[in-house]
Design a protein around this motif. Structure first.
Motif, PDB file in Angstrom:
ATOM      1  N   ARG A  55       0.850  -1.205   0.000  1.00  0.00           N
ATOM      2  CA  ARG A  55       0.000   0.000   0.000  1.00  0.00           C
ATOM      3  C   ARG A  55       0.876   1.242   0.000  1.00  0.00           C
ATOM      4  NH1 ARG A  55      -5.533  -1.088   2.086  1.00  0.00           N
ATOM      5  NH2 ARG A  55      -5.673  -3.324   2.405  1.00  0.00           N
ATOM      6  N   ASP A  56       0.334   2.343  -0.533  1.00  0.00           N
ATOM      7  CA  ASP A  56       1.100   3.581  -0.488  1.00  0.00           C
ATOM      8  C   ASP A  56       0.913   4.267   0.878  1.00  0.00           C
ATOM      9  OD1 ASP A  56      -1.330   4.860  -0.474  1.00  0.00           O
ATOM     10  OD2 ASP A  56      -1.212   5.582  -2.547  1.00  0.00           O
ATOM     11  N   GLU A  57       1.439   5.486   1.009  1.00  0.00           N
ATOM     12  CA  GLU A  57       1.398   6.127   2.343  1.00  0.00           C
ATOM     13  C   GLU A  57      -0.033   6.439   2.792  1.00  0.00           C
ATOM     14  OE1 GLU A  57       1.906   9.188  -0.771  1.00  0.00           O
ATOM     15  OE2 GLU A  57       2.933   7.304  -0.360  1.00  0.00           O
ATOM     16  N   LYS A  58      -0.977   6.506   1.822  1.00  0.00           N
ATOM     17  CA  LYS A  58      -2.386   6.756   2.197  1.00  0.00           C
ATOM     18  C   LYS A  58      -3.145   5.448   2.420  1.00  0.00           C
ATOM     19  CE  LYS A  58      -2.957  11.010  -0.433  1.00  0.00           C
ATOM     20  NZ  LYS A  58      -3.101  11.252  -1.853  1.00  0.00           N
ATOM     21  N   ILE A  60      -3.575   3.187   0.150  1.00  0.00           N
ATOM     22  CA  ILE A  60      -4.175   2.715  -1.106  1.00  0.00           C
ATOM     23  C   ILE A  60      -3.334   1.556  -1.668  1.00  0.00           C
ATOM     24  CG2 ILE A  60      -4.905   3.374  -3.449  1.00  0.00           C
ATOM     25  CD1 ILE A  60      -6.331   5.147  -1.458  1.00  0.00           C
TER      26      ILE A  60
END
Ligand SMILES: Cc1ncc(COP(=O)(O)O)c(C=O)c1O
Length: 421
Positions: A55-58, A60
């Motif tokens: 996942r990315d930092e948000k 997602i």
């Protein structure tokens, strides 16, 4: 060229014919115009092989794809997974499997060795072929142990099953099935599963649309580790499959789906599934409620007209299915085909006391109310359908006569309900 014309003509004939029929195959449904739009979109042409890459930092999800051109599909697949996880209370959803049987095979492939043992229902008691060595489980050389079944209650005999699985120690305990009138005892079998170290896999292929509406049962909350499903039976999505699981199984399930069993998954199916999930998030409760009301009303009306409908003492059913023993009025083969001549579409079905040898002419018929609910039919139409069925199956009236009245009834129901359009 002739074949081309013939195929197009057959499509037209199919659509006209089934458009006039009262369709009550319990494993079928119809998709909404928005789902159809998704299925016929550009996604139908494309590839998106790949795996989840964290996942990315948000938070997602990121996909590691092997092909370019997937930037919009990545978002669609993310939405499908998110909606599926929310609606079915799952830690993780994998939307890659291309059918319910392949979803089951994905779980076997992820979790057990070739030649392992699985528990489940026998086919006459409602188990699906993919729970047995003749089909998906056979691909893995799995040995099945059939649960004892209580024919009166039309459900798994919990006490006897606990004793059996304690002795046979299946690695996977399958719950759920194809003839599925009442919720299965997930909570009741959790303890013995823990004792023998088994994973509980709930096959929700038939009842997913009811589960989406918060009806029938909540398998993952009740103790199932994994839930597999088709996406097109009581759940009104396009044809496909899905696996839901606890976080601890997610990596193994994902790897079994890709690169294990699927190369490219069906992007148009994922898009259509995502749309159907959004529809069920909004309309699922009303839809599931009406399905169950319709099943009970149809069962009661058939019973009052003289049909041997199973489980009167339990108000017949809690699902989209009604089961009728027609052995005294001609048998499953004859009754289902006579009904078809009147454009009433059901299927012949083994009942728990039938020998598997009777598969071509079993004792029962199985009736499903998902599709007739989707087109807006309610309890009063269930009474009319029961009357039409009686004329064919009990009164032995010429199905051609009945057909005209079927077309008249069906003609009043041309739209699709419980969807955005
Ligand atoms: C309980 C159950 N599981 C799995 C399947 C297989 O689903 P599919 O036809 O999507 O492969 C079926 C199909 O009828 C079923 O009834």
């Amino acid at each position: 060229m002739d074949a081309y014309k013939e195929i197009l003509s057959l499509i037209d004939q199919q659509e006209e014919w089934r458009g006039n029929c009262i369709n009550m195959i319990a494993s079928e449904n119809i998709i909404s115009p928005s789902v159809r739009r998704a299925v016929c979109s550009d996604f139908e042409h494309r590839y998106a092989e790949g795996i989840l890459g964290g996942r990315d930092e948000k938070g997602i999800r990121i996909f590691n794809r092997f092909y370019q051109g997937t930037k919009f599909f990545d978002k669609v697949e993310t939405l499908a997974m998110q909606l599926a996880e929310e609606i079915f209370n799952a830690d993780h959803a994998n939307v890659v499997p291309i059918s319910g049987a392949i979803a089951n095979l994905t779980v076997y492939y992820a979790l057990v060795e070739y030649g392992s043992t699985i528990g489940g229902l026998s086919i006459p008691s409602g188990g699906h072929i993919s729970h047995t060595h003749v089909s998906a489980a056979g691909v893995m050389g799995l040995r099945e142990v059939p649960y004892p079944f209580n024919n009166e209650e039309m459900n798994i005999d919990v006490d006897k099953t606990i004793k059996l699985v304690a002795k046979e120690k299946p690695e996977i305990m399958i719950l759920g099935g194809s003839l599925f009138l009442f919720p299965h005892p997930v909570e009741e079998l959790r303890e013995v599963a823990d004792e023998i170290g088994a994973v509980i896999m709930y096959d929700g292929a038939h009842v997913l649309g009811l589960l989406a509406g918060g009806r029938f049962q909540d398998p993952l909350k009740e103790g199932a580790d994994i839930m597999t499903s088709s996406t097109h039976k009581s759940f009104p999505g396009p044809q496909g499959g899905v696996v839901f699981c606890r976080e601890e199984f997610s990596e193994r399930i994902d790897n079994a789906a890709f690169p294990g069993l699927m190369s490219n998954h069906h992007l148009h199916h994922v898009a259509g599934f995502a749309v159907a999930l959004a529809e069920m998030e909004k309309f699922g409760e009303d839809y599931a409620d009406q399905i169950i009301k319709n099943s009970k009303a149809l069962a009661r009306a058939l019973y009052d007209l003289g049909f041997n409908v199973l489980c009167e003492h339990k108000d017949f059913t809690e699902s989209h299915q009604v089961a009728v023993d027609v052995s005294d009025i001609g048998g499953g083969e004859r009754i289902a085909s006579d009904l078809e001549k009147a454009d009433i579409i059901t299927n012949k079905n083994l009942l728990p006391w039938d020998d598997l040898e009777r598969i071509r002419n079993p004792s029962g018929i199985r009736i499903g109310t998902s599709e007739i609910t989707r087109i807006g039919m309610k309890e009063s139409e269930m009474k009319e359908i029961a009357e039409l069925m009686k004329r064919v199956a009990i009164d032995k009236e010429d199905p051609e006569n009945v057909r005209k009245d079927v077309a008249e009834l069906k003609g009043n129901f041309t739209g699709i309900h419980y969807c955005f359009d």
